[in-house]
Design a protein around this motif. Structure first.
Motif, PDB file in Angstrom:
ATOM      1  N   HIS A 133      30.402  35.953  46.094  1.00 19.78           N
ATOM      2  CA  HIS A 133      31.541  35.323  45.425  1.00 19.78           C
ATOM      3  C   HIS A 133      31.444  35.519  43.916  1.00 19.78           C
ATOM      4  CE1 HIS A 133      34.832  32.308  45.308  1.00 19.78           C
ATOM      5  NE2 HIS A 133      34.327  32.056  44.115  1.00 19.78           N
ATOM      6  N   PHE A 134      30.272  35.270  43.361  1.00 19.69           N
ATOM      7  CA  PHE A 134      30.061  35.399  41.924  1.00 19.69           C
ATOM      8  C   PHE A 134      30.227  36.848  41.479  1.00 19.69           C
ATOM      9  CE2 PHE A 134      27.249  35.655  38.152  1.00 19.69           C
ATOM     10  CZ  PHE A 134      27.906  34.720  37.360  1.00 19.69           C
ATOM     11  N   THR A 135      29.723  37.781  42.287  1.00 21.81           N
ATOM     12  CA  THR A 135      29.846  39.208  41.956  1.00 21.81           C
ATOM     13  C   THR A 135      31.305  39.643  41.950  1.00 21.81           C
ATOM     14  OG1 THR A 135      27.682  39.648  42.947  1.00 21.81           O
ATOM     15  CG2 THR A 135      29.138  41.538  42.600  1.00 21.81           C
ATOM     16  N   ASP A 136      32.067  39.183  42.949  1.00 20.12           N
ATOM     17  CA  ASP A 136      33.485  39.539  43.013  1.00 20.12           C
ATOM     18  C   ASP A 136      34.254  38.970  41.826  1.00 20.12           C
ATOM     19  OD1 ASP A 136      33.014  40.870  45.346  1.00 20.12           O
ATOM     20  OD2 ASP A 136      33.683  39.235  46.649  1.00 20.12           O
ATOM     21  N   VAL A 137      33.939  37.721  41.456  1.00 18.07           N
ATOM     22  CA  VAL A 137      34.620  37.104  40.316  1.00 18.07           C
ATOM     23  C   VAL A 137      34.344  37.888  39.040  1.00 18.07           C
ATOM     24  CG1 VAL A 137      34.681  35.061  38.816  1.00 18.07           C
ATOM     25  CG2 VAL A 137      34.731  34.783  41.298  1.00 18.07           C
ATOM     26  N   LEU A 138      33.091  38.289  38.827  1.00 19.59           N
ATOM     27  CA  LEU A 138      32.747  39.068  37.634  1.00 19.59           C
ATOM     28  C   LEU A 138      33.415  40.443  37.655  1.00 19.59           C
ATOM     29  CD1 LEU A 138      28.961  38.262  37.081  1.00 19.59           C
ATOM     30  CD2 LEU A 138      30.939  37.354  35.857  1.00 19.59           C
ATOM     31  N   HIS A 139      33.509  41.038  38.820  1.00 24.91           N
ATOM     32  CA  HIS A 139      34.156  42.343  38.934  1.00 24.91           C
ATOM     33  C   HIS A 139      35.648  42.235  38.590  1.00 24.91           C
ATOM     34  CE1 HIS A 139      34.983  46.373  40.533  1.00 24.91           C
ATOM     35  NE2 HIS A 139      36.051  45.835  41.113  1.00 24.91           N
ATOM     36  N   ILE A 140      36.296  41.211  39.111  1.00 27.46           N
ATOM     37  CA  ILE A 140      37.726  41.019  38.821  1.00 27.46           C
ATOM     38  C   ILE A 140      37.922  40.694  37.344  1.00 27.46           C
ATOM     39  CG2 ILE A 140      39.723  39.560  39.330  1.00 27.46           C
ATOM     40  CD1 ILE A 140      38.514  39.220  42.167  1.00 27.46           C
ATOM     41  N   TRP A 141      37.024  39.866  36.804  1.00 27.31           N
ATOM     42  CA  TRP A 141      37.087  39.556  35.366  1.00 27.31           C
ATOM     43  C   TRP A 141      36.960  40.824  34.525  1.00 27.31           C
ATOM     44  CZ3 TRP A 141      32.603  40.371  32.307  1.00 27.31           C
ATOM     45  CH2 TRP A 141      32.757  40.041  30.957  1.00 27.31           C
ATOM     46  N   ILE A 180      39.997  35.915  43.345  1.00 36.42           N
ATOM     47  CA  ILE A 180      40.958  36.604  42.482  1.00 36.42           C
ATOM     48  C   ILE A 180      41.440  35.680  41.368  1.00 36.42           C
ATOM     49  CG2 ILE A 180      43.217  37.716  42.433  1.00 36.42           C
ATOM     50  CD1 ILE A 180      42.721  38.519  45.380  1.00 36.42           C
ATOM     51  N   VAL A 181      41.800  34.460  41.731  1.00 40.04           N
ATOM     52  CA  VAL A 181      42.328  33.520  40.745  1.00 40.04           C
ATOM     53  C   VAL A 181      41.291  33.187  39.692  1.00 40.04           C
ATOM     54  CG1 VAL A 181      43.150  31.144  40.419  1.00 40.04           C
ATOM     55  CG2 VAL A 181      44.067  32.540  42.277  1.00 40.04           C
ATOM     56  N   TRP A 182      40.060  32.901  40.108  1.00 38.48           N
ATOM     57  CA  TRP A 182      39.031  32.529  39.143  1.00 38.48           C
ATOM     58  C   TRP A 182      38.585  33.726  38.305  1.00 38.48           C
ATOM     59  CZ3 TRP A 182      38.616  27.951  37.500  1.00 38.48           C
ATOM     60  CH2 TRP A 182      38.833  26.856  38.334  1.00 38.48           C
ATOM     61  N   GLY A 183      38.593  34.917  38.876  1.00 36.43           N
ATOM     62  CA  GLY A 183      38.261  36.104  38.086  1.00 36.43           C
ATOM     63  C   GLY A 183      39.281  36.351  36.994  1.00 36.43           C
ATOM     64  N   LYS A 184      40.559  36.250  37.339  1.00 34.70           N
ATOM     65  CA  LYS A 184      41.618  36.414  36.345  1.00 34.70           C
ATOM     66  C   LYS A 184      41.588  35.265  35.327  1.00 34.70           C
ATOM     67  CE  LYS A 184      44.871  38.994  39.279  1.00 34.70           C
ATOM     68  NZ  LYS A 184      45.211  40.067  38.345  1.00 34.70           N
TER      69      LYS A 184
END
Length: 401
Positions: free
Chosen positions: A11-19, A243-247
């Motif tokens: 989850h953390f990796t995906d958020v950082l990637h989207i960010w 997606i929402v938290w990454g953005k």
């Protein structure tokens, strides 16, 4: 336990990637960069510089003097000697004076009737008619207030002459039996900038965030298949919350810098009132910025093309300023429109910021606004998640086809 940690790591990796992807898009997209960086930096300076003088001076007026007496000339000269009014023209009649206003050569008319001096000599009440151009409230204030003040001074002088006093103290009491100490609270200069510009700064913060997010969403719809918001070929886009938290992390970092600049740097540059406590301001800006981000992400679902967001946000920016109760009294706004204003973070963000920054309010005094901002942030977070959950399912369906 290990499964939980692995899911948390993913989850953390995906958020950082989207960010990271969103930050790259912001930097590479000139339109998004302009709204998220240039607009918060440039617009406040332009607005503040325009209204930096705070009040109008040398407002041009035309005089229709039908009395042609010593008293009428004294009144005209007293008005002309003030810093707010400049007697630029003399007209023969009211029609000629109105033509000057229609051509925008003057902002007001002073009409002194023919019986002005005669009525005063008889001890009767004389009148001076004041006509103002109401298209600009500051000009109206300068023209009307100057006439009122100088008429009062002229009347006080006439009272002193007829009183037959023997001492200066008696003259003072005759001219002003009741002394009034006027104290302008929270806006000592009585200027437009100190009154309205702090609210405009918060409106600009919400508008810049919504415009940047909306334009990025329009770009995504134009580039992705079937006009969807998220790509269907990136494995990291695998959940609405991610997606929402990454953005939000991307736009939150930019919004934090913009919020600090608008709330602290700009007022200091132009000497606007700054009575805010640092911690109180911080606890207000956090929910306001978050609510603005999630509001922008929710509104972005309506954007089909890059240009659409400008039509939506620019159109509502002026009404939103009125709905805050800054330029128009909140008590005079109909209840229906007050209910509409509750949908926008700017309504409570502007009110809280002005109370903090211009009036020195404490945290407890703006607690109702802060609570509502947190409620709005949570509500728009949920709505943004619903929007992106639908987009995620749509992308997943297109990827399987």
């Amino acid at each position: 336990m290990s499964t939980f940690l692995n899911r948390l790591r993913e989850h953390f990796t995906d958020v950082l990637h989207i960010w990271r992807n969103e930050m790259i898009k912001v930097v590479k997209d000139e339109g998004v960069l302009m709204f998220l960086v240039v607009v918060p930096l440039g617009y406040p300076l332009l607005y503040s510089w325009i209204y930096n003088n705070e009040t109008l001076h040398e407002t041009p007026v035309v005089v229709v003097d039908q009395s042609h007496s010593a008293l009428s000339r004294q009144f005209i000269n007293d008005c002309n000697a003030t810093p707010d009014v400049h007697v630029k023209y003399y007209a023969e009649d009211l029609d000629e004076a109105r033509s000057l206003i229609s051509r925008q050569l003057v902002k007001g008319i002073y009409l002194i009737p023919s019986d002005f001096a005669t009525r005063i000599s008889r001890g009767e009440q004389a009148t001076v008619s004041v006509y103002c151009d109401m298209s600009l409230m500051l000009a109206y204030k300068a023209v009307y207030q100057t006439a009122m003040i100088e008429a009062g001074r002229l009347g006080a002088g006439l009272k002193i002459k007829k009183a037959g006093n023997f001492t200066k103290r008696e003259d003072v009491i005759t001219a002003q039996p009741l002394a009034v100490d006027e104290v302008a609270m929270f806006n000592p200069s009585g200027g437009y900038g100190s009154c309205v510009l702090p609210g405009v700064l918060m409106i600009l913060l919400q508008q810049a965030i919504a415009l940047g997010i909306g334009m990025a969403a329009g770009t995504a719809r134009e580039r992705h298949r079937n006009g969807q918001l998220i790509p269907d070929d990136d494995p990291h886009y695998r959940g609405a919350y991610r997606i929402v938290w990454g953005k939000a992390l991307c736009y939150g970092m930019i919004g934090a810098v913009a919020a600090a600049y608008l709330s602290m740097a700009v007022p200091r540059m132009f000497s606007f009132p700054q009575l805010a406590n640092g911690w109180t301001l911080l606890w207000m800006l956090i929910p306001y910025t978050m609510a603005s981000i999630f509001f922008g992400m929710t509104v972005s679902c309506l954007v089909r093309y890059r240009e659409n967001v400008m039509l939506i946000m620019v159109f509502v920016s002026v009404p939103l300023l009125f709905l805050t109760g800054v330029s128009w009294p909140q008590t005079s706004i109909p209840s229906y429109w007050q209910g509409v204003s509750w949908l926008f973070p700017s309504t409570f963000g502007v009110r809280a910021f002005i109370r903090i920054n211009s009036m020195g309010a404490s945290f407890s005094q703006i607690l109702p606004e802060i609570r509502i901002l947190w409620i709005q942030a949570a509500a728009y977070l949920g709505m943004a998640c619903l929007v992106y959950r639908y987009q995620f399912r749509l992308a997943k369906k297109n990827a399987n086809e």
